[in-house]
Structure formats: C-alpha cells, structure tokens
Design a protein around this motif. Structure first.
Motif, PDB file in Angstrom:
ATOM      1  N   THR A 149      17.644  58.741  92.704  1.00 27.64           N
ATOM      2  CA  THR A 149      16.358  58.714  92.004  1.00 27.64           C
ATOM      3  C   THR A 149      15.656  60.077  92.034  1.00 27.64           C
ATOM      4  OG1 THR A 149      16.136  56.445  92.717  1.00 27.64           O
ATOM      5  CG2 THR A 149      14.138  57.508  91.916  1.00 27.64           C
ATOM      6  N   ASP A 150      15.209  60.509  90.870  1.00 25.83           N
ATOM      7  CA  ASP A 150      14.443  61.765  90.718  1.00 25.83           C
ATOM      8  C   ASP A 150      15.212  62.979  91.218  1.00 25.83           C
ATOM      9  OD1 ASP A 150      12.358  60.361  89.529  1.00 25.83           O
ATOM     10  OD2 ASP A 150      11.403  59.938  91.450  1.00 25.83           O
ATOM     11  N   GLU A 151      16.521  62.916  91.144  1.00 23.33           N
ATOM     12  CA  GLU A 151      17.347  64.085  91.465  1.00 23.33           C
ATOM     13  C   GLU A 151      18.097  64.534  90.227  1.00 23.33           C
ATOM     14  OE1 GLU A 151      19.902  63.881  94.816  1.00 23.33           O
ATOM     15  OE2 GLU A 151      18.215  63.497  96.174  1.00 23.33           O
ATOM     16  N   GLY A 152      18.451  65.810  90.209  1.00 21.27           N
ATOM     17  CA  GLY A 152      19.259  66.329  89.119  1.00 21.27           C
ATOM     18  C   GLY A 152      18.796  67.703  88.720  1.00 21.27           C
ATOM     19  N   PRO A 153      19.651  68.456  88.042  1.00 22.49           N
ATOM     20  CA  PRO A 153      19.349  69.836  87.673  1.00 22.49           C
ATOM     21  C   PRO A 153      18.036  69.957  86.892  1.00 22.49           C
ATOM     22  CG  PRO A 153      21.658  69.340  87.287  1.00 22.49           C
ATOM     23  CD  PRO A 153      21.009  68.049  87.642  1.00 22.49           C
ATOM     24  N   ILE A 154      17.201  70.885  87.353  1.00 20.62           N
ATOM     25  CA  ILE A 154      15.863  71.063  86.785  1.00 20.62           C
ATOM     26  C   ILE A 154      15.933  71.940  85.535  1.00 20.62           C
ATOM     27  CG2 ILE A 154      13.612  72.160  87.219  1.00 20.62           C
ATOM     28  CD1 ILE A 154      14.010  71.265  90.207  1.00 20.62           C
ATOM     29  N   ILE A 155      15.307  71.466  84.471  1.00 19.95           N
ATOM     30  CA  ILE A 155      15.279  72.215  83.208  1.00 19.95           C
ATOM     31  C   ILE A 155      14.006  73.051  83.113  1.00 19.95           C
ATOM     32  CG2 ILE A 155      15.314  72.015  80.684  1.00 19.95           C
ATOM     33  CD1 ILE A 155      16.679  69.213  81.171  1.00 19.95           C
ATOM     34  N   VAL A 156      12.865  72.420  83.338  1.00 18.20           N
ATOM     35  CA  VAL A 156      11.586  73.127  83.213  1.00 18.20           C
ATOM     36  C   VAL A 156      10.552  72.440  84.094  1.00 18.20           C
ATOM     37  CG1 VAL A 156      10.996  71.826  81.124  1.00 18.20           C
ATOM     38  CG2 VAL A 156       9.844  73.984  81.531  1.00 18.20           C
ATOM     39  N   GLN A 157       9.632  73.237  84.621  1.00 11.61           N
ATOM     40  CA  GLN A 157       8.531  72.704  85.413  1.00 11.61           C
ATOM     41  C   GLN A 157       7.226  73.355  84.958  1.00 11.61           C
ATOM     42  OE1 GLN A 157      10.082  73.635  89.449  1.00 11.61           O
ATOM     43  NE2 GLN A 157      10.211  71.423  89.746  1.00 11.61           N
ATOM     44  N   ALA A 158       6.146  72.595  85.091  1.00  8.01           N
ATOM     45  CA  ALA A 158       4.791  73.156  84.937  1.00  8.01           C
ATOM     46  C   ALA A 158       4.073  72.934  86.253  1.00  8.01           C
ATOM     47  CB  ALA A 158       4.046  72.442  83.811  1.00  8.01           C
ATOM     48  N   ALA A 159       3.425  73.985  86.759  1.00  5.43           N
ATOM     49  CA  ALA A 159       2.735  73.887  88.046  1.00  5.43           C
ATOM     50  C   ALA A 159       1.235  74.039  87.833  1.00  5.43           C
ATOM     51  CB  ALA A 159       3.232  74.978  88.994  1.00  5.43           C
ATOM     52  N   LEU A 160       0.471  73.303  88.613  1.00  4.76           N
ATOM     53  CA  LEU A 160      -0.982  73.483  88.577  1.00  4.76           C
ATOM     54  C   LEU A 160      -1.537  73.341  89.980  1.00  4.76           C
ATOM     55  CD1 LEU A 160      -2.132  70.353  88.734  1.00  4.76           C
ATOM     56  CD2 LEU A 160      -1.569  70.374  86.324  1.00  4.76           C
ATOM     57  N   ALA A 161      -2.694  73.973  90.185  1.00  2.22           N
ATOM     58  CA  ALA A 161      -3.330  73.945  91.501  1.00  2.22           C
ATOM     59  C   ALA A 161      -4.005  72.607  91.729  1.00  2.22           C
ATOM     60  CB  ALA A 161      -4.342  75.080  91.589  1.00  2.22           C
ATOM     61  N   VAL A 162      -3.873  72.098  92.949  1.00  2.00           N
ATOM     62  CA  VAL A 162      -4.572  70.869  93.328  1.00  2.00           C
ATOM     63  C   VAL A 162      -5.948  71.274  93.854  1.00  2.00           C
ATOM     64  CG1 VAL A 162      -4.531  68.855  94.851  1.00  2.00           C
ATOM     65  CG2 VAL A 162      -2.377  69.763  93.911  1.00  2.00           C
ATOM     66  N   ALA A 163      -6.997  70.604  93.365  1.00  5.04           N
ATOM     67  CA  ALA A 163      -8.364  70.919  93.802  1.00  5.04           C
ATOM     68  C   ALA A 163      -8.749  69.979  94.948  1.00  5.04           C
ATOM     69  CB  ALA A 163      -9.325  70.733  92.631  1.00  5.04           C
ATOM     70  N   PRO A 164      -9.609  70.471  95.867  1.00 10.35           N
ATOM     71  CA  PRO A 164     -10.031  69.611  96.979  1.00 10.35           C
ATOM     72  C   PRO A 164     -10.670  68.315  96.484  1.00 10.35           C
ATOM     73  CG  PRO A 164     -10.837  71.860  97.282  1.00 10.35           C
ATOM     74  CD  PRO A 164     -10.226  71.804  95.919  1.00 10.35           C
ATOM     75  N   ALA A 205      19.407  79.885  77.788  1.00  8.66           N
ATOM     76  CA  ALA A 205      19.649  81.171  77.124  1.00  8.66           C
ATOM     77  C   ALA A 205      18.370  81.663  76.465  1.00  8.66           C
ATOM     78  CB  ALA A 205      20.758  81.003  76.088  1.00  8.66           C
ATOM     79  N   GLY A 206      18.082  82.917  76.677  1.00  3.29           N
ATOM     80  CA  GLY A 206      16.943  83.532  75.998  1.00  3.29           C
ATOM     81  C   GLY A 206      15.599  83.240  76.637  1.00  3.29           C
ATOM     82  N   ALA A 207      15.603  82.533  77.778  1.00  2.00           N
ATOM     83  CA  ALA A 207      14.326  82.246  78.448  1.00  2.00           C
ATOM     84  C   ALA A 207      14.217  83.111  79.690  1.00  2.00           C
ATOM     85  CB  ALA A 207      14.244  80.772  78.835  1.00  2.00           C
ATOM     86  N   SER A 208      13.005  83.562  79.991  1.00  2.00           N
ATOM     87  CA  SER A 208      12.816  84.354  81.196  1.00  2.00           C
ATOM     88  C   SER A 208      11.765  83.680  82.076  1.00  2.00           C
ATOM     89  CB  SER A 208      12.374  85.770  80.853  1.00  2.00           C
ATOM     90  OG  SER A 208      11.215  85.703  80.055  1.00  2.00           O
ATOM     91  N   ALA A 209      11.792  84.012  83.350  1.00  2.00           N
ATOM     92  CA  ALA A 209      10.826  83.414  84.270  1.00  2.00           C
ATOM     93  C   ALA A 209       9.426  83.895  83.916  1.00  2.00           C
ATOM     94  CB  ALA A 209      11.168  83.806  85.695  1.00  2.00           C
TER      95      ALA A 209
END
Ligand code: GRF
Length: 221
Positions: A149-164, A205-209
């Motif tokens: 469950t919820d495992e497998g090669p990661i394609i894309v992620q979006a990160a955001l800050a958690v506020a208090p 291909a063609g994507a950069s960090a």
C-alpha cells in the motif's frame, strides 16, 4: 469518443472524485495528450460517478460487495478496464486495496495519488498522522502502484509547509489543491512518453529539479 493517438486513461474512484474531475478537466483541453475512456467506481453511490456522467464520460460500477473474494472483484475490475481500451489506470480516491495479481497485470500502467510526501505517512488519516508527528512539511505524491500500500516509484510530488494552526481538514484542503495540479502533470508526462521506470525509480525526460528551498518554520534573525 476517444480520439486515436491520445493516451486512454481509466480513472478508478470510490467517492467525491475531485482528482478525477481535475484529470477530466485537463483532458478536455484540446492540447492535452490523454482522454478519459471511463470512470469506474467500486461504490454505486460515489458522488464522482454523477460528476463524470454529467461531463459525458462513460461510467461503470464494479461493486466489491457483489463478490465473495477479492480475486473475483479484481478480475471483474480488470475486465471492465480492458473493455474500455485503457492504456493507463489512475487511482483517484479508490478505497480498495488491490492485490498483487491485479497490480502486476497493470504494472507501470497503474498510478495513484496519495496526500503525503511518500514514503512518509502511508495509509489512512494521513493529515492526522502528519500533525501528530509535528512534520514541518507535507504534500502530495503521484506514484506507480506496487502491491504494498502506498508504495511504488515516485513520479511527482508537491510540498507545502505545515502551519502551527493547521487542522487536518485545513491541511487536507491545501494539499488537495496541489493534488489537482500534479495529477494532470503526471498523466501528461506519461502520455508524452517521457516517463521511464528503471530500478524502481522514475526518470522524466526533459524535466529538471525545482530550485526552491524552503525552511519551515521561519524565524526572525
Ligand atoms: C485524495 O486526497 C487522494 O490523494 C486520496 O484520496 C482523496 C480522494 O479525493 N487517495 P477525491 O475523491 O479525488 O476528491
């Protein structure tokens, strides 16, 4: 009507279907390289079925309660997906665990979205888990599905800050906005043939960090 040349996706849902809608909206744009061939739900009462039907999308129900064992349910699900001519299966709030035979049949043609920065915070009550851990960041992940469950090669992620001040519901809403951005992005890249999996990691291909670094919490000097 599915046009030749565009990737045919089938979206599996169990409920609200907001990610399904985000994918359908993306596909409705003329230059998007994928089309929704069908939306399939395991729950006859899924709200997303109505949303999809209202958009003119073919819908189907494969009700898991009608099968004695998981194997029968998954065989019927696979048959429904195959009959739609799907190239890619997108799980979007599909609340059934899928067994290894199903996952292996659709290996690298089956993707999921999860509302955390995997491999952290797998499973249910994701945002509650994030807040209980005091994590400073959360986000969302689109990944290829593997039997665990919820495992497998990661394609894309979006990160955001958690506020208090974040509550699980507030965090869920902010993460969901990002889910609606990255799920169509992942489908676009796959449809464009830019995504490869080797040694269980993904190359696009063609994507950069991205170059951004964010520190949370911020403090005055
Ligand atoms: C989303 O948060 C998704 O990441 C998770 O289930 C939720 C489904 O929401 N797997 P919706 O049905 O797409 O609105």
């Amino acid at each position: 009507m599915v046009e030749a040349g565009r990737l045919k996706i089938v979206i599996l849902i169990s409920g609200r279907g907001s990610n399904m809608t985000a994918l359908a909206e993306a596909c409705a744009a003329g230059d998007f390289p994928a089309e929704v061939a069908a939306v399939i739900s395991n729950r006859p009462d899924a709200q997303g079925l109505t949303t999809a039907a209202n958009r003119g999308i073919t819908t189907a129900i494969v009700d898991h309660t009608q099968y004695d064992a998981r194997a029968g349910f998954e065989a019927a699900l696979s048959a429904a997906i195959e009959s739609s001519g799907a190239d890619l299966v997108c799980l979007a709030g599909f609340m059934r665990l899928l067994g290894a035979p199903f996952v292996d049949q659709w290996r690298d043609r089956l993707i999921n979205i999860h509302p955390s920065l995997l491999p952290a915070f797998k499973g249910l009550d994701t945002h509650g888990q994030v807040l209980a851990a005091g994590a400073r960041f959360s986000g969302s992940t689109v990944h290829f599905v593997r039997p665990a469950t919820d495992e497998g090669p990661i394609i894309v992620q979006a990160a955001l800050a958690v506020a208090p001040s974040d509550t699980a519901a507030g965090l869920a809403a902010r993460v969901l906005e990002q889910e609606h951005r990255i799920y169509p992005l992942a489908v676009r890249w796959i449809a464009e043939g830019r995504v490869t999996v080797a040694n269980e990691t993904v190359t696009i291909a063609g994507a950069s960090a991205g170059s951004g670094v964010t520190i949370n919490p911020e403090s005055a000097p």
